[in-house]
Scaffold this motif. Structure first.
Motif, PDB file in Angstrom:
ATOM      1  N   HIS A  73       0.830  -1.207   0.000  1.00 36.86           N
ATOM      2  CA  HIS A  73       0.000   0.000   0.000  1.00 36.86           C
ATOM      3  C   HIS A  73       0.864   1.257   0.000  1.00 36.86           C
ATOM      4  CE1 HIS A  73      -3.808  -2.049   0.397  1.00 36.86           C
ATOM      5  NE2 HIS A  73      -3.351  -2.751   1.418  1.00 36.86           N
ATOM      6  N   LEU A  74       1.946   1.229   0.765  1.00 34.76           N
ATOM      7  CA  LEU A  74       2.851   2.380   0.787  1.00 34.76           C
ATOM      8  C   LEU A  74       3.456   2.641  -0.585  1.00 34.76           C
ATOM      9  CD1 LEU A  74       4.869   2.033   4.116  1.00 34.76           C
ATOM     10  CD2 LEU A  74       3.356   3.905   3.475  1.00 34.76           C
ATOM     11  N   LEU A  75       3.730   1.578  -1.310  1.00 33.56           N
ATOM     12  CA  LEU A  75       4.396   1.701  -2.605  1.00 33.56           C
ATOM     13  C   LEU A  75       3.446   2.110  -3.728  1.00 33.56           C
ATOM     14  CD1 LEU A  75       6.698  -1.450  -2.454  1.00 33.56           C
ATOM     15  CD2 LEU A  75       7.366   0.927  -2.116  1.00 33.56           C
ATOM     16  N   THR A  76       2.173   1.753  -3.595  1.00 29.89           N
ATOM     17  CA  THR A  76       1.268   1.942  -4.725  1.00 29.89           C
ATOM     18  C   THR A  76      -0.001   2.709  -4.399  1.00 29.89           C
ATOM     19  OG1 THR A  76       0.093  -0.147  -4.316  1.00 29.89           O
ATOM     20  CG2 THR A  76       2.059  -0.254  -5.705  1.00 29.89           C
ATOM     21  N   GLY A  77      -0.278   2.945  -3.122  1.00 28.19           N
ATOM     22  CA  GLY A  77      -1.552   3.514  -2.734  1.00 28.19           C
ATOM     23  C   GLY A  77      -1.709   4.982  -3.091  1.00 28.19           C
ATOM     24  N   THR A  78      -2.941   5.343  -3.440  1.00 29.22           N
ATOM     25  CA  THR A  78      -3.284   6.750  -3.627  1.00 29.22           C
ATOM     26  C   THR A  78      -3.397   7.397  -2.247  1.00 29.22           C
ATOM     27  OG1 THR A  78      -5.656   6.317  -3.504  1.00 29.22           O
ATOM     28  CG2 THR A  78      -4.603   6.158  -5.688  1.00 29.22           C
ATOM     29  N   PRO A  79      -3.394   8.724  -2.178  1.00 24.14           N
ATOM     30  CA  PRO A  79      -3.575   9.379  -0.871  1.00 24.14           C
ATOM     31  C   PRO A  79      -4.819   8.901  -0.134  1.00 24.14           C
ATOM     32  CG  PRO A  79      -2.819  10.976  -2.482  1.00 24.14           C
ATOM     33  CD  PRO A  79      -3.085   9.704  -3.236  1.00 24.14           C
ATOM     34  N   ALA A  80      -5.895   8.662  -0.865  1.00 29.13           N
ATOM     35  CA  ALA A  80      -7.126   8.204  -0.216  1.00 29.13           C
ATOM     36  C   ALA A  80      -6.931   6.816   0.394  1.00 29.13           C
ATOM     37  CB  ALA A  80      -8.281   8.189  -1.216  1.00 29.13           C
ATOM     38  N   THR A  81      -6.250   5.938  -0.335  1.00 29.53           N
ATOM     39  CA  THR A  81      -6.004   4.597   0.174  1.00 29.53           C
ATOM     40  C   THR A  81      -5.086   4.635   1.382  1.00 29.53           C
ATOM     41  OG1 THR A  81      -6.307   3.595  -2.002  1.00 29.53           O
ATOM     42  CG2 THR A  81      -5.065   2.328  -0.392  1.00 29.53           C
ATOM     43  N   LEU A  82      -4.042   5.444   1.307  1.00 31.73           N
ATOM     44  CA  LEU A  82      -3.118   5.555   2.435  1.00 31.73           C
ATOM     45  C   LEU A  82      -3.840   6.078   3.669  1.00 31.73           C
ATOM     46  CD1 LEU A  82       0.055   6.989   0.655  1.00 31.73           C
ATOM     47  CD2 LEU A  82      -0.390   4.630   1.363  1.00 31.73           C
ATOM     48  N   ALA A  83      -4.715   7.048   3.478  1.00 35.18           N
ATOM     49  CA  ALA A  83      -5.463   7.583   4.611  1.00 35.18           C
ATOM     50  C   ALA A  83      -6.399   6.529   5.186  1.00 35.18           C
ATOM     51  CB  ALA A  83      -6.246   8.823   4.183  1.00 35.18           C
ATOM     52  N   ALA A  84      -7.070   5.777   4.311  1.00 34.69           N
ATOM     53  CA  ALA A  84      -7.991   4.741   4.774  1.00 34.69           C
ATOM     54  C   ALA A  84      -7.264   3.659   5.560  1.00 34.69           C
ATOM     55  CB  ALA A  84      -8.730   4.130   3.588  1.00 34.69           C
ATOM     56  N   ALA A  85      -6.022   3.376   5.165  1.00 39.05           N
ATOM     57  CA  ALA A  85      -5.223   2.353   5.835  1.00 39.05           C
ATOM     58  C   ALA A  85      -4.482   2.900   7.051  1.00 39.05           C
ATOM     59  CB  ALA A  85      -4.222   1.747   4.849  1.00 39.05           C
ATOM     60  N   GLY A  86      -4.554   4.206   7.263  1.00 37.26           N
ATOM     61  CA  GLY A  86      -3.819   4.804   8.371  1.00 37.26           C
ATOM     62  C   GLY A  86      -2.353   5.022   8.069  1.00 37.26           C
ATOM     63  N   LEU A  87      -1.983   4.867   6.804  1.00 41.12           N
ATOM     64  CA  LEU A  87      -0.571   4.954   6.426  1.00 41.12           C
ATOM     65  C   LEU A  87      -0.158   6.360   6.002  1.00 41.12           C
ATOM     66  CD1 LEU A  87      -0.361   1.599   4.473  1.00 41.12           C
ATOM     67  CD2 LEU A  87       0.736   2.110   6.661  1.00 41.12           C
ATOM     68  N   ASP A  88      -1.046   7.314   6.134  1.00 40.57           N
ATOM     69  CA  ASP A  88      -0.679   8.695   5.835  1.00 40.57           C
ATOM     70  C   ASP A  88       0.124   9.312   6.981  1.00 40.57           C
ATOM     71  OD1 ASP A  88      -2.993   8.394   7.374  1.00 40.57           O
ATOM     72  OD2 ASP A  88      -3.773  10.356   6.800  1.00 40.57           O
ATOM     73  N   ASP A  89       0.154   8.636   8.119  1.00 40.69           N
ATOM     74  CA  ASP A  89       0.950   9.063   9.275  1.00 40.69           C
ATOM     75  C   ASP A  89       1.585   7.810   9.863  1.00 40.69           C
ATOM     76  OD1 ASP A  89       1.948   9.796  11.772  1.00 40.69           O
ATOM     77  OD2 ASP A  89       0.332  11.216  12.168  1.00 40.69           O
TER      78      ASP A  89
END
Length: 200
Positions: free
Chosen positions: A166-182
């Motif tokens: 997800h970190l390598l391919t996710g869109t900002p929305a996906t990263l946020a949904a996964a909690g990976l934006d922080d």
């Protein structure tokens, strides 16, 4: 054979895998990436399977660089992280490495894992890379004074491994949904979930 040139070709194979995927890994592409005469890669690695093996072995070697961050907290180097906050920061740093400086290596590794679904011999070269994380995370949990049973080490390891694509391919929305934006928050919350004490 010249070891420096061999390593240059193996590094080129990693770069090609990361950029072009498994289907793009050819001797000609590796030669072009390494800026060597056509036929050089085939001379060192005569078949595509040999080229895949070389790339897998190089991935395993490169894995040891970020893994050294964990190794520095191993039993021979001292007590490791003293608490959950330090461990969360260490894990967030490893995820940042995977998405940043280590991105090419990690993308190549994921491509090789896909190839391993059709080539079991390749899985035997790659499995130690992932398997080492289970023991390392179990140690780190113990070092931080957290519950560290095998099931918790598995849950932590699989969650971190699952986060990487997800970190390598996710869109900002996906990263946020996964909690990976922080990532700092992500690893703190992950540790809290993994180490939550059972009740009843």
């Amino acid at each position: 054979m010249n070891q420096d040139r061999r390593d240059r070709l193996r590094d080129a194979a990693i770069a090609v895998l990361a950029r072009e995927g498994g289907r793009g890994l050819t001797h000609r592409a590796v030669d072009a990436e390494a800026v060597v005469p056509t036929g050089t890669a085939k001379n060192y690695f005569p078949t595509r399977d040999a080229l895949l093996r070389a790339a897998a072995e190089r991935c395993a070697e490169q894995y040891r660089v970020p893994a050294a961050t964990v190794a520095q907290t191993g039993p021979e180097a001292g007590p490791g992280p003293f608490d959950a906050a330090q461990l969360a920061a260490l894990l967030a740093g490893l995820l940042r490495n995977a998405a940043g400086p280590g991105r090419t290596r990690v993308l190549a590794y994921l491509e090789l894992r896909a190839e391993a679904a059709r080539r079991p011999w390749l899985a035997t070269l790659l499995d130690p890379v992932a398997a080492a994380d289970f023991a390392a995370h179990a140690y780190l949990l113990r070092a931080a004074g957290l519950p560290a049973g095998p099931e918790r080490a598995r849950a932590l390891t699989l969650a971190l491994h699952g986060a990487v694509p997800h970190l390598l391919t996710g869109t900002p929305a996906t990263l946020a949904a996964a909690g990976l934006d922080d990532l700092d928050r992500f690893t703190r919350e992950l540790l809290a979930a993994v180490c939550e004490e059972e009740t009843g």
